[in-house]
Design a protein around this motif. Sequence first.
Motif, mmCIF file in Angstrom:
data_model
loop_
_atom_site.group_PDB
_atom_site.id
_atom_site.type_symbol
_atom_site.label_atom_id
_atom_site.label_comp_id
_atom_site.label_asym_id
_atom_site.label_seq_id
_atom_site.Cartn_x
_atom_site.Cartn_y
_atom_site.Cartn_z
ATOM 1 N N LEU A 21 0.833 -1.213 0.000
ATOM 2 C CA LEU A 21 0.000 0.000 0.000
ATOM 3 C C LEU A 21 0.864 1.257 0.000
ATOM 4 O O LEU A 21 0.897 2.035 0.956
ATOM 5 C CB LEU A 21 -0.970 0.026 1.186
ATOM 6 N N ARG A 22 1.561 1.458 -1.095
ATOM 7 C CA ARG A 22 2.441 2.621 -1.239
ATOM 8 C C ARG A 22 1.623 3.915 -1.269
ATOM 9 O O ARG A 22 0.498 3.935 -1.742
ATOM 10 C CB ARG A 22 3.286 2.473 -2.494
ATOM 11 N N PRO A 23 2.215 5.015 -0.786
ATOM 12 C CA PRO A 23 1.455 6.243 -0.560
ATOM 13 C C PRO A 23 1.300 7.186 -1.747
ATOM 14 O O PRO A 23 0.652 8.221 -1.618
ATOM 15 C CB PRO A 23 2.259 6.934 0.540
ATOM 16 N N ASN A 24 1.895 6.851 -2.903
ATOM 17 C CA ASN A 24 1.866 7.809 -4.007
ATOM 18 C C ASN A 24 1.921 7.119 -5.368
ATOM 19 O O ASN A 24 2.289 5.958 -5.481
ATOM 20 C CB ASN A 24 3.041 8.784 -3.898
ATOM 21 N N CYS A 25 1.565 7.898 -6.391
ATOM 22 C CA CYS A 25 1.666 7.443 -7.772
ATOM 23 C C CYS A 25 3.120 7.579 -8.215
ATOM 24 O O CYS A 25 3.741 8.629 -8.020
ATOM 25 C CB CYS A 25 0.763 8.295 -8.669
ATOM 26 N N GLU A 26 3.663 6.546 -8.830
ATOM 27 C CA GLU A 26 5.050 6.576 -9.300
ATOM 28 C C GLU A 26 5.261 7.546 -10.453
ATOM 29 O O GLU A 26 6.384 7.962 -10.701
ATOM 30 C CB GLU A 26 5.500 5.181 -9.742
ATOM 31 N N CYS A 27 4.199 7.906 -11.167
ATOM 32 C CA CYS A 27 4.319 8.834 -12.307
ATOM 33 C C CYS A 27 4.248 10.289 -11.875
ATOM 34 O O CYS A 27 5.133 11.073 -12.175
ATOM 35 C CB CYS A 27 3.205 8.594 -13.318
ATOM 36 N N CYS A 28 3.169 10.659 -11.199
ATOM 37 C CA CYS A 28 2.895 12.074 -10.924
ATOM 38 C C CYS A 28 3.035 12.452 -9.448
ATOM 39 O O CYS A 28 2.849 13.610 -9.099
ATOM 40 C CB CYS A 28 1.503 12.439 -11.424
ATOM 41 N N ASP A 29 3.316 11.490 -8.600
ATOM 42 C CA ASP A 29 3.496 11.701 -7.152
ATOM 43 C C ASP A 29 2.204 12.084 -6.436
ATOM 44 O O ASP A 29 2.235 12.610 -5.329
ATOM 45 C CB ASP A 29 4.589 12.736 -6.878
ATOM 46 N N ARG A 30 1.065 11.835 -7.058
ATOM 47 C CA ARG A 30 -0.223 12.096 -6.415
ATOM 48 C C ARG A 30 -0.353 11.252 -5.146
ATOM 49 O O ARG A 30 0.054 10.096 -5.113
ATOM 50 C CB ARG A 30 -1.347 11.742 -7.385
ATOM 51 N N GLU A 31 -0.919 11.832 -4.111
ATOM 52 C CA GLU A 31 -1.158 11.105 -2.869
ATOM 53 C C GLU A 31 -2.204 10.014 -3.104
ATOM 54 O O GLU A 31 -3.238 10.270 -3.715
ATOM 55 C CB GLU A 31 -1.655 12.053 -1.771
ATOM 56 N N LEU A 32 -1.918 8.816 -2.631
ATOM 57 C CA LEU A 32 -2.852 7.693 -2.723
ATOM 58 C C LEU A 32 -2.977 7.063 -1.345
ATOM 59 O O LEU A 32 -2.293 6.081 -1.017
ATOM 60 C CB LEU A 32 -2.356 6.667 -3.754
#
Length: 84
Positions: free
Chosen positions: A4-15
């Motif tokens: 459950l990683r906290p961000n998008c690897e492309c745009c760094d959006r918070e997830l």
Amino acid sequence: MLDLRPNCECCDRELPPDSSDARMCSYECTFCADCVATRLRGGVCPNCGGELVRRPVRPAAMLARHPASTKRVLKPAGCEAVAG
């Protein structure tokens, strides 16, 4: 147990862990739904070639016992370099 990683690897959006916009492959590479739809070819992981699917949501009670990852992964050049 999923990372459950906290961000998008492309745009760094918070997830956050409860995000319905998170997509991941079997290696737990993580991207947002927008990047999967607009930057990545055919819903395929640019790292391993695996299928990107909706990441399941871990129930809040289980997050207390098994917290989501805080380790951020980000492609320095973004995903444009791999989307072709």
